[in-house]
Enzyme design. Structure first.
Site, PDB file in Angstrom:
ATOM      1  CG  ASP A 171      -1.846   2.177   6.533  1.00  0.00           C
ATOM      2  OD1 ASP A 171      -2.422   3.089   7.132  1.00  0.00           O
ATOM      3  OD2 ASP A 171      -2.028   1.936   5.327  1.00  0.00           O
TER       4      ASP A 171
ATOM      5  CG  ASP B 147      -1.719   1.204   1.419  1.00  0.00           C
ATOM      6  OD1 ASP B 147      -2.407   1.608   0.463  1.00  0.00           O
ATOM      7  OD2 ASP B 147      -1.663   1.805   2.510  1.00  0.00           O
TER       8      ASP B 147
END
Length: 218
Positions: free
Chosen positions: A167, A8
């Site tokens: 995250d 990400d």
């Protein structure tokens, strides 16, 4: 058999929340709305620009589904391409990427950030050299947590063994739905306790990631 680590972007490799906050407040002010605190805009991040703008409008009791929403999405995306000056790379990221590349891992990005701003900020920060594949929130018909963008990144890398690193709850769900192991960076934008997010490992220091990846995908 190609090993790969796919990341990400916002909240994982980079702290872009200050740029997103500034861009949102400029946009809201231009349309006569009060701005937000950094904490407020940070809570809106993760599902892509349309969701982010919808959150901004709902927070100001405005219509989050009609013409105004479409207009603000377009204006935000246009300005988002140059919203790079307040963004910083998290500590240890560059060294970890260099180590992973040196160990023979292919590296990719799978983010809900539109692909043009994603590529722009990667280039601005000198991280673009590490990634042969960048999948953004507008690269596929669906965004994360739909697994299609992550699957597209895997296919683009030609990888057979893959670790996804993110995250947030969205990243974890995406990884589960794609059937891939997940490493959770705990210093990003998650809203849920670490223990409640599915993961194979959780880390706060990027120095730990290459060894974990090598052990998981020998």
């Amino acid at each position: 058999m190609t090993r790969a680590v796919i990341f990400d972007l916002d909240g994982t490799l980079i702290d872009s929340a200050p740029d997103i906050h500034a861009a949102a407040n400029r946009l809201m002010a231009a349309h006569g709305f009060a701005g937000f605190t950094p904490e407020e805009t940070r809570a809106f991040i993760g599902h892509g620009v349309p969701h982010f703008i919808a959150c901004c409008l709902r927070a100001r009791d405005a219509d989050a589904t009609g013409d105004l929403h479409r207009q603000l999405v377009g204006e935000f995306e246009a300005g988002y391409k140059t919203a790079v000056w307040l963004t910083e790379v998290y500590p240890g990221v560059a060294d970890a990427l260099e180590r992973l590349a040196g160990m023979g891992f292919a590296l990719g990005i799978c983010t809900n950030k539109p692909v043009a701003p994603a590529r722009a900020v990667l280039a601005h920060l000198g991280l673009d050299v590490f990634f042969s594949v960048v999948i953004g929130g507008d690269s596929c018909p669906a965004r994360k947590p739909d697994p299609a963008p992550l699957t597209a990144a895997v296919t683009g890398l030609g990888a057979t063994r893959v670790l996804y690193v993110g995250d947030s709850e969205i990243d974890a769900e995406t990884s589960v739905r794609a059937g891939l192991p997940f490493a959770l960076y705990t210093q990003g934008y998650r809203k849920t306790p670490v223990a409640e997010i599915p993961h194979q490992t959780a880390f706060s220091d990027f120095d730990a990631l290459p060894d974990f990846a090598a052990g998981l995908l020998p």
